[in-house]
Design a protein around this motif. Structure first.
Motif, PDB file in Angstrom:
ATOM      1  N   HIS A 341       0.852  -1.199   0.000  1.00 54.08           N
ATOM      2  CA  HIS A 341       0.000   0.000   0.000  1.00 54.08           C
ATOM      3  C   HIS A 341       0.885   1.245   0.000  1.00 54.08           C
ATOM      4  O   HIS A 341       0.727   2.152   0.830  1.00 54.08           O
ATOM      5  N   LEU A 342       1.828   1.292  -0.927  1.00 57.17           N
ATOM      6  CA  LEU A 342       2.808   2.358  -0.966  1.00 57.17           C
ATOM      7  C   LEU A 342       2.239   3.626  -1.597  1.00 57.17           C
ATOM      8  O   LEU A 342       1.505   3.569  -2.571  1.00 57.17           O
ATOM      9  N   VAL A 343       2.611   4.756  -1.020  1.00 51.99           N
ATOM     10  CA  VAL A 343       2.309   6.054  -1.620  1.00 51.99           C
ATOM     11  C   VAL A 343       3.567   6.900  -1.556  1.00 51.99           C
ATOM     12  O   VAL A 343       4.453   6.668  -0.730  1.00 51.99           O
ATOM     13  N   SER A 344       3.665   7.878  -2.444  1.00 50.86           N
ATOM     14  CA  SER A 344       4.795   8.788  -2.403  1.00 50.86           C
ATOM     15  C   SER A 344       4.646   9.706  -1.197  1.00 50.86           C
ATOM     16  O   SER A 344       3.540  10.086  -0.824  1.00 50.86           O
ATOM     17  N   GLY A 345       5.759  10.057  -0.592  1.00 50.74           N
ATOM     18  CA  GLY A 345       5.698  10.959   0.546  1.00 50.74           C
ATOM     19  C   GLY A 345       6.987  10.970   1.318  1.00 50.74           C
ATOM     20  O   GLY A 345       7.804  10.062   1.231  1.00 50.74           O
ATOM     21  N   ASN A 346       7.146  12.012   2.105  1.00 51.40           N
ATOM     22  CA  ASN A 346       8.350  12.186   2.904  1.00 51.40           C
ATOM     23  C   ASN A 346       8.140  11.605   4.290  1.00 51.40           C
ATOM     24  O   ASN A 346       7.148  11.902   4.944  1.00 51.40           O
ATOM     25  N   TYR A 347       9.072  10.779   4.745  1.00 50.25           N
ATOM     26  CA  TYR A 347       8.895  10.114   6.025  1.00 50.25           C
ATOM     27  C   TYR A 347       8.833  11.081   7.195  1.00 50.25           C
ATOM     28  O   TYR A 347       8.382  10.744   8.276  1.00 50.25           O
ATOM     29  N   GLN A 348       9.259  12.344   6.992  1.00 48.37           N
ATOM     30  CA  GLN A 348       9.244  13.301   8.095  1.00 48.37           C
ATOM     31  C   GLN A 348       7.841  13.551   8.626  1.00 48.37           C
ATOM     32  O   GLN A 348       7.664  13.912   9.776  1.00 48.37           O
ATOM     33  N   ILE A 349       6.798  13.352   7.786  1.00 48.34           N
ATOM     34  CA  ILE A 349       5.451  13.663   8.256  1.00 48.34           C
ATOM     35  C   ILE A 349       5.003  12.704   9.343  1.00 48.34           C
ATOM     36  O   ILE A 349       4.034  12.973  10.029  1.00 48.34           O
ATOM     37  N   SER A 350       5.714  11.599   9.523  1.00 45.59           N
ATOM     38  CA  SER A 350       5.359  10.665  10.586  1.00 45.59           C
ATOM     39  C   SER A 350       5.969  11.073  11.923  1.00 45.59           C
ATOM     40  O   SER A 350       5.619  10.526  12.956  1.00 45.59           O
ATOM     41  N   LEU A 351       6.887  12.001  11.900  1.00 44.23           N
ATOM     42  CA  LEU A 351       7.660  12.299  13.105  1.00 44.23           C
ATOM     43  C   LEU A 351       7.082  13.474  13.885  1.00 44.23           C
ATOM     44  O   LEU A 351       7.800  14.399  14.260  1.00 44.23           O
ATOM     45  N   PHE A 352       5.766  13.448  14.142  1.00 43.81           N
ATOM     46  CA  PHE A 352       5.121  14.570  14.804  1.00 43.81           C
ATOM     47  C   PHE A 352       5.708  14.836  16.186  1.00 43.81           C
ATOM     48  O   PHE A 352       5.824  15.974  16.612  1.00 43.81           O
ATOM     49  N   ASP A 353       6.033  13.773  16.895  1.00 46.45           N
ATOM     50  CA  ASP A 353       6.501  13.950  18.262  1.00 46.45           C
ATOM     51  C   ASP A 353       8.015  13.889  18.366  1.00 46.45           C
ATOM     52  O   ASP A 353       8.564  13.830  19.459  1.00 46.45           O
ATOM     53  N   ASP A 354       8.697  13.897  17.252  1.00 47.32           N
ATOM     54  CA  ASP A 354      10.145  13.812  17.261  1.00 47.32           C
ATOM     55  C   ASP A 354      10.771  15.182  17.014  1.00 47.32           C
ATOM     56  O   ASP A 354      10.146  16.094  16.489  1.00 47.32           O
ATOM     57  N   THR A 355      12.008  15.284  17.372  1.00 43.66           N
ATOM     58  CA  THR A 355      12.706  16.553  17.280  1.00 43.66           C
ATOM     59  C   THR A 355      13.426  16.681  15.944  1.00 43.66           C
ATOM     60  O   THR A 355      13.529  15.729  15.170  1.00 43.66           O
ATOM     61  N   GLN A 356      13.967  17.881  15.723  1.00 44.72           N
ATOM     62  CA  GLN A 356      14.801  18.088  14.541  1.00 44.72           C
ATOM     63  C   GLN A 356      16.003  17.149  14.569  1.00 44.72           C
ATOM     64  O   GLN A 356      16.473  16.711  13.533  1.00 44.72           O
ATOM     65  N   GLU A 357      16.470  16.838  15.797  1.00 45.04           N
ATOM     66  CA  GLU A 357      17.610  15.942  15.908  1.00 45.04           C
ATOM     67  C   GLU A 357      17.274  14.549  15.379  1.00 45.04           C
ATOM     68  O   GLU A 357      18.091  13.904  14.729  1.00 45.04           O
ATOM     69  N   MET A 358      16.037  14.068  15.657  1.00 43.97           N
ATOM     70  CA  MET A 358      15.616  12.759  15.159  1.00 43.97           C
ATOM     71  C   MET A 358      15.556  12.759  13.634  1.00 43.97           C
ATOM     72  O   MET A 358      16.021  11.825  12.971  1.00 43.97           O
ATOM     73  N   ILE A 359      14.974  13.817  13.066  1.00 45.03           N
ATOM     74  CA  ILE A 359      14.900  13.924  11.610  1.00 45.03           C
ATOM     75  C   ILE A 359      16.303  13.972  11.017  1.00 45.03           C
ATOM     76  O   ILE A 359      16.613  13.296  10.039  1.00 45.03           O
ATOM     77  N   SER A 360      17.171  14.774  11.634  1.00 43.27           N
ATOM     78  CA  SER A 360      18.553  14.892  11.147  1.00 43.27           C
ATOM     79  C   SER A 360      19.274  13.551  11.245  1.00 43.27           C
ATOM     80  O   SER A 360      20.087  13.210  10.382  1.00 43.27           O
ATOM     81  N   LEU A 361      18.980  12.789  12.318  1.00 46.45           N
ATOM     82  CA  LEU A 361      19.613  11.482  12.491  1.00 46.45           C
ATOM     83  C   LEU A 361      19.220  10.545  11.353  1.00 46.45           C
ATOM     84  O   LEU A 361      20.072   9.878  10.762  1.00 46.45           O
ATOM     85  N   TYR A 362      17.921  10.491  11.022  1.00 45.25           N
ATOM     86  CA  TYR A 362      17.476   9.657   9.902  1.00 45.25           C
ATOM     87  C   TYR A 362      18.164  10.074   8.605  1.00 45.25           C
ATOM     88  O   TYR A 362      18.608   9.240   7.819  1.00 45.25           O
ATOM     89  N   GLN A 363      18.235  11.378   8.367  1.00 42.42           N
ATOM     90  CA  GLN A 363      18.859  11.868   7.141  1.00 42.42           C
ATOM     91  C   GLN A 363      20.336  11.497   7.091  1.00 42.42           C
ATOM     92  O   GLN A 363      20.856  11.109   6.044  1.00 42.42           O
TER      93      GLN A 363
END
Length: 410
Positions: A341-363
């Motif tokens: 059930h794949l759709v195009s999209g950026n995984y960052q939209i799932s990280l509502f409760d995460d910090t910029q550090e978490m997003i930066s870590l994934y990147q």
């Protein structure tokens, strides 16, 4: 008369989708500056209302900056499960009506209506479908129609909020000409700055530059930009049902009942295809786990999940499914994990409760994996799984000890 190269493409965009769902849940939020995202100072804005945008707020902005621009803004933490549910509702409505559609993201759809004018008025039919979506979901939808995907998307953006706009065949270049270059999809800040340094600020100017010169400036991207500036886009509408799944499975050299090893292997496999998911800029809405036992009986179980591509969320679901499936009295021959059930999209939209550090870590993790291979950076537990797999020829004695300890009476 329909020309061979004349197509009719409609683009639907659910306006400020996350915000609209929050307003549907709580009517009092309508007309107010609303931010969807984490509540800490280090969190980011996942989405914002049009009222909040008037203060200069935009998605991916640090929450503390957004609150500095609009101190009275209302914050909602985000509910990906609810957003996914509404996305599926809209998909079902479109799937029940459209001859050919593509779900390009959680809140965007392309419809290929080429030839429909022979039987219906395409704009009238699409407008009625838009009204149907709004009536059944109580969510706003903007609509753009043109001869290709790119122009229809730009038309939708011009029609927002909650409007519709149709660009007649042959008028694509005229429609785009006066716009700022940033209005062209995929022209980001860096590309825009590069063009502006050369005095290119409008689509008209960009369209008048010789294609060879643009190629010299920007390589293949220059050719793509010239085509877009001239309203040319041959990309097809890709049927949604053809979206492929991403999966992996492993048949062990020796059947095992070692839970520590199996859990480690699940981590390794999930990380592997989680990276593939993000590399393709995809989100998954369904997780499946497969187990084949030593007697060759094969069992699978799947669950629908809020759209995501984040390893820590996927791992939780994969382990939950495995624990539901696993029969502790049988040795395991194979395990597999599949995302569908794949759709195009950026995984960052799932990280509502995460910090910029978490997003930066994934990147940062994905950047290293892209350069050196996914297997060069894994959780410690998945490394252990690969080491234990090498010891599989010696696993039989360990399996017997585990079975005797777990079931002393057997």
């Amino acid at each position: 008369m329909l020309l061979d190269d004349q197509r009719t493409i409609a683009h639907f965009d659910m306006d400020s989708f996350f915000v609209s769902v929050e307003c549907k849940k709580d009517n009092s939020l309508k007309g107010k500056p609303l931010l969807v995202g984490g509540r800490s100072d280090r969190a980011v804005v996942a989405a914002c209302s049009y009222e909040a945008r008037k203060f200069g707020i935009h998605s991916a902005m640090p929450m503390k900056v957004a609150l500095r621009l609009c101190p009275h803004a209302i914050i909602r933490g985000g509910d990906m499960e609810e957003y996914s549910k509404h996305s599926r509702e809209v998909t079902e409505i479109i799937a029940g009506s459209a001859p050919l559609y593509e779900k390009s993201s959680i809140d965007e759809f392309y419809l290929d209506l080429t030839g429909m004018d022979k039987y219906f008025g395409s704009l009238k039919w699409t407008s009625e479908l838009r009204q149907k979506i709004m009536k059944q979901t109580s969510l706003p939808v903007s609509l753009g129609m043109a001869s290709n995907k790119m122009v229809s998307k730009v038309a939708t953006n011009e029609a927002k909020p909650n409007g519709q706009l149709s660009i007649p065949f042959g008028q694509e270049k005229i429609f785009l000409a006066p716009m700022a270059i940033e209005k062209i999809p995929m022209v980001g800040k860096e590309t825009a700055a590069q063009l502006k340094r050369r005095g290119v600020e409008t689509v008209r100017t960009l369209s008048e530059i010789p294609i060879g010169l643009l190629e010299a400036w920007m390589g293949r991207n220059g050719i793509a930009l010239w085509k877009k500036a001239n309203g040319i886009d041959e990309s097809p509408v890709v049927p949604y049902h053809e979206q492929k799944s991403i999966s992996t499975e492993n048949t062990f050299g020796s059947d095992t009942i070692d839970m520590e090893f199996l859990h480690c292997e699940l981590v390794r496999m999930t990380e592997k295809i989680g990276f593939e998911l993000r590399s393709q800029n995809k989100l998954t809405g369904c997780v499946t786990v497969k187990i084949r036992y030593s007697d060759f009986e094969t069992v699978t179980r799947q669950m629908s999940i809020p759209y995501t591509a984040s390893d820590h969320i996927l791992l939780e679901k994969v382990k939950e499914l495995f624990n539901r499936l696993y029969d502790r009295r049988l040795l395991v021959r194979l395990i597999g994990v599949r995302f569908s059930h794949l759709v195009s999209g950026n995984y960052q939209i799932s990280l509502f409760d995460d910090t910029q550090e978490m997003i930066s870590l994934y990147q940062a993790i994905d950047s290293i994996k892209s350069q050196y291979g996914w297997q060069y950076l894994m959780r410690g537990s998945s490394k252990a799984a690969k080491f234990e797999e090498k010891l599989m020829p010696y696993q039989k004695d360990k399996n017997e000890l585990i079975m005797k300890k777990r079931y002393p009476g057997v």
